[in-house]
Design a protein around this motif. Structure first.
Motif, PDB file in Angstrom:
ATOM      1  N   HIS A   1       6.898   5.982   0.077  1.00 11.30           N
ATOM      2  CA  HIS A   1       6.690   5.224   1.314  1.00 11.30           C
ATOM      3  C   HIS A   1       5.595   4.183   1.101  1.00 11.30           C
ATOM      4  O   HIS A   1       4.509   4.499   0.609  1.00 11.30           O
ATOM      5  CB  HIS A   1       6.325   6.164   2.464  1.00 11.30           C
ATOM      6  CG  HIS A   1       7.407   7.136   2.810  1.00 11.30           C
ATOM      7  ND1 HIS A   1       8.455   6.822   3.657  1.00 11.30           N
ATOM      8  CD2 HIS A   1       7.627   8.410   2.402  1.00 11.30           C
ATOM      9  CE1 HIS A   1       9.267   7.863   3.758  1.00 11.30           C
ATOM     10  NE2 HIS A   1       8.787   8.842   3.005  1.00 11.30           N
TER      11      HIS A   1
ATOM     12  N   ARG B   1       0.848  -1.199   0.000  1.00 11.51           N
ATOM     13  CA  ARG B   1       0.000   0.000   0.000  1.00 11.51           C
ATOM     14  C   ARG B   1       0.885   1.252   0.000  1.00 11.51           C
ATOM     15  O   ARG B   1       1.704   1.437   0.906  1.00 11.51           O
ATOM     16  CB  ARG B   1      -0.916   0.014   1.220  1.00 11.51           C
ATOM     17  CG  ARG B   1      -1.890   1.194   1.248  1.00 11.51           C
ATOM     18  CD  ARG B   1      -2.698   1.223   2.530  1.00 11.51           C
ATOM     19  NE  ARG B   1      -3.563   0.075   2.665  1.00 11.51           N
ATOM     20  CZ  ARG B   1      -4.786  -0.024   2.141  1.00 11.51           C
ATOM     21  NH1 ARG B   1      -5.275   0.992   1.421  1.00 11.51           N
ATOM     22  NH2 ARG B   1      -5.509  -1.109   2.314  1.00 11.51           N
TER      23      ARG B   1
ATOM     24  N   ALA C   1       3.575   0.677   2.866  1.00 11.72           N
ATOM     25  CA  ALA C   1       3.263  -0.211   3.983  1.00 11.72           C
ATOM     26  C   ALA C   1       2.752  -1.527   3.411  1.00 11.72           C
ATOM     27  O   ALA C   1       2.312  -1.591   2.267  1.00 11.72           O
ATOM     28  CB  ALA C   1       2.222   0.422   4.899  1.00 11.72           C
TER      29      ALA C   1
ATOM     30  N   ILE D   1       1.500   4.755   0.915  1.00 13.26           N
ATOM     31  CA  ILE D   1       0.916   5.645   1.918  1.00 13.26           C
ATOM     32  C   ILE D   1       1.376   7.087   1.736  1.00 13.26           C
ATOM     33  O   ILE D   1       0.748   8.005   2.269  1.00 13.26           O
ATOM     34  CB  ILE D   1       1.233   5.151   3.340  1.00 13.26           C
ATOM     35  CG1 ILE D   1       2.733   4.956   3.541  1.00 13.26           C
ATOM     36  CG2 ILE D   1       0.492   3.860   3.626  1.00 13.26           C
ATOM     37  CD1 ILE D   1       3.125   4.548   4.946  1.00 13.26           C
TER      38      ILE D   1
END
Length: 492
Positions: A445, A439, A447, A441
């Motif tokens: 970055h 994912r 997650a 974010i």
């Protein structure tokens, strides 16, 4: 070719391909939803993460060091861990504090100090047999891993019984006999046509070994078994020895050369091997399944009109729009001269998965990843900029595709990794899928979450999500080991 002073700014080192160098454990992960009680075991994952800046800026993702990841389920609790595979290559570079091995599968580009050292990075597939966990890549022998601690035990050659220099990273397990089937190509050296084929009993002993010549020194990433036969799959991505000596790539794809299927009884001899010619220029990395129907054999695979890896297409001079589909090839052993018949089963296909109990048999369902172009996420992941964001379920009636395809499509901002199937104790239930989801974010970055899906109701979405405490590089392949086969201690 110039030495690289830092990680290259290429697709192979950006996004999810950005090195992390993480070795860690974590326990009692946060779970949203309820984990089905049947999910009791360990999901092992192969992850690639380069330990050092590559020697050359044009290095590709397939050269990155292997890491073994585990996600362990016990009594509704989830623990995780990840470690580098301590290959001979990794240890040599760790001692030097820098990369010593050169371009992908080209020993002529290595630092002279590592001549003769095992080059494999063991970064493709974990698998478990006869109480042993392995990490494998097709350019060498597998490495045995401690299933509890993820520590590397060492390079595995079955106590010297394996004579081949390499074994596939796509083993096949017979669900009824418990046998393990492996093969190795370039089995006696660089750019060799030799193929070695092995059958292992449930206790890990070798019961059958056959050596033969392939039509050419092809990239044989996957193969297939049926209840009675083994299928060796040859596509015209061919080793270029003279090019390697000049510092060039290992592989050149020949769009004008034919493909081949080699068919042999599972415990047969090289004299019983039959080669059947297929279409020219095509390529497949992954098989969904194969099975017998009388004298006919059906092979379901993710088939493309060419080898779609950009670092293969470019040196091969191929400039084609890439097209692919889940495709069934059918051959008739009573009429091998009739060749191969082909038909499309489903749209663009990669990373196919079936239930372990269905391997080599007529089957009712399968799953694979694809791309929903309406929800694209442009993120370096694998050798390209586009991530898989769609999971497909295809169904079959008496082994024949019935046209029903179910879909879970998410994005933008989400990417799917290859799932593993977990069976249910209820024969009327299709089991579960465990799938790592990336994912985005924020810019740069990412997650990660592990989604648990009902395998026959994927469109309903996750019944539970496990939030990962750290982000790893991209997963390649995975393997599910239930507690009935091995009950690892949770990492602490």
């Amino acid at each position: 070719m110039s030495l690289s002073p830092r990680y290259p700014d290429t697709v192979h080192y950006r996004g999810l391909n950005r090195p992390t160098h993480i070795e860690a454990t974590a326990h009692d992960l946060y779970v949203e939803g309820t984990i089905p009680p049947e999910i009791a075991g360990t999901f092992y994952r192969a992850v690639h993460d380069p330990a050092y800046v590559p020697r050359f800026a044009d290095d590709n993702i397939l050269s990155r060091d292997g890491m073994i990841s585990m996600i362990a389920f016990r009594d509704g609790r989830v623990d995780t861990g990840i470690r580098y595979v301590r290959t001979e290559r990794f240890k040599a570079e760790r001692a030097a504090g820098k990369a010593l091995f050169g371009s992908y599968r080209n020993p002529f580009t290595d630092d002279p100090s590592v001549a003769g050292i095992d080059r494999t990075v063991a970064n493709t597939t974990p698998y478990f047999h006869a109480g042993r966990l392995f990490m494998a890549k097709e350019d060498g022998l597998p490495y045995q891993i401690d299933p509890d601690t993820l520590e590397t035990i060492g390079r595995w050659d079955a106590a010297g019984q394996i004579r081949a220099e390499a074994l596939t990273a796509h083993p096949k397990f017979d669900p009824e006999t418990g046998e393990l089937f492996l093969f190795g190509y370039e089995a006696d050296g660089l750019a060799s046509r030799k193929v070695a084929y092995y059958v292992f009993a449930p206790d890990g002993t070798i019961t059958h070994e056959v050596w033969f010549d392939a039509p050419y020194a092809a990239l044989q990433h996957d193969f297939a078994i049926t209840a009675t036969h083994v299928l060796f799959l040859i596509y015209p991505t061919i080793a270029d020895l003279e090019g390697m000596k000049a510092g060039g790539p290992h592989w050149i794809h020949h769009q004008d050369e034919p493909s081949w299927i080699g068919v042999m009884p599972r415990h047969g001899t090289a004299d019983e091997l039959v080669w059947i010619e297929g279409p020219r220029g095509v390529h497949s990395f992954h098989v969904m399944n194969a099975f017998n129907e009388g004298t006919r054999i059906h092979l379901d695979q993710c088939l493309f009109n060419t080898n779609f890896f950009p670092f293969v297409m470019e040196p091969s001079g191929i400039d084609l729009p890439v097209e692919g589909a889940l495709t069934r090839w059918t051959i008739d052993l009573s009429q091998p001269g009739a060749g191969i018949s082909s038909r499309t089963i489903g749209p663009f296909c990669e990373m196919p998965v079936i239930a372990a109990a269905d391997v080599g048999r007529p089957y009712a369902r399968g799953w694979y990843l694809t791309v929903d172009p309406t929800k694209l996420t442009m993120l370096a992941n694998g050798p390209g900029e586009v991530v898989f964001n769609c999971l497909q379920r295809v169904s079959f009636a008496a082994g024949e595709p019935d046209g029903r395809i179910d879909t879970l499509s998410e994005g933008p901002g989400l990417g799917f990794n290859e799932p593993v199937h977990v069976p249910s104790a209820d024969p009327a239930h299709g089991g579960w899928l465990l799938m790592m989801v990336d994912r985005v974010i924020a810019a740069g970055h990412i997650a990660q979450e592990l989604w648990i899906l009902e395998a026959d109701a994927i469109a309903s979405g996750a019944v539970a999500r496990v939030f990962m405490p750290f982000t790893t590089c991209e997963q390649v392949h995975g393997h599910w080991v239930p507690h009935a086969r091995h009950a690892p201690a949770a990492p602490r």
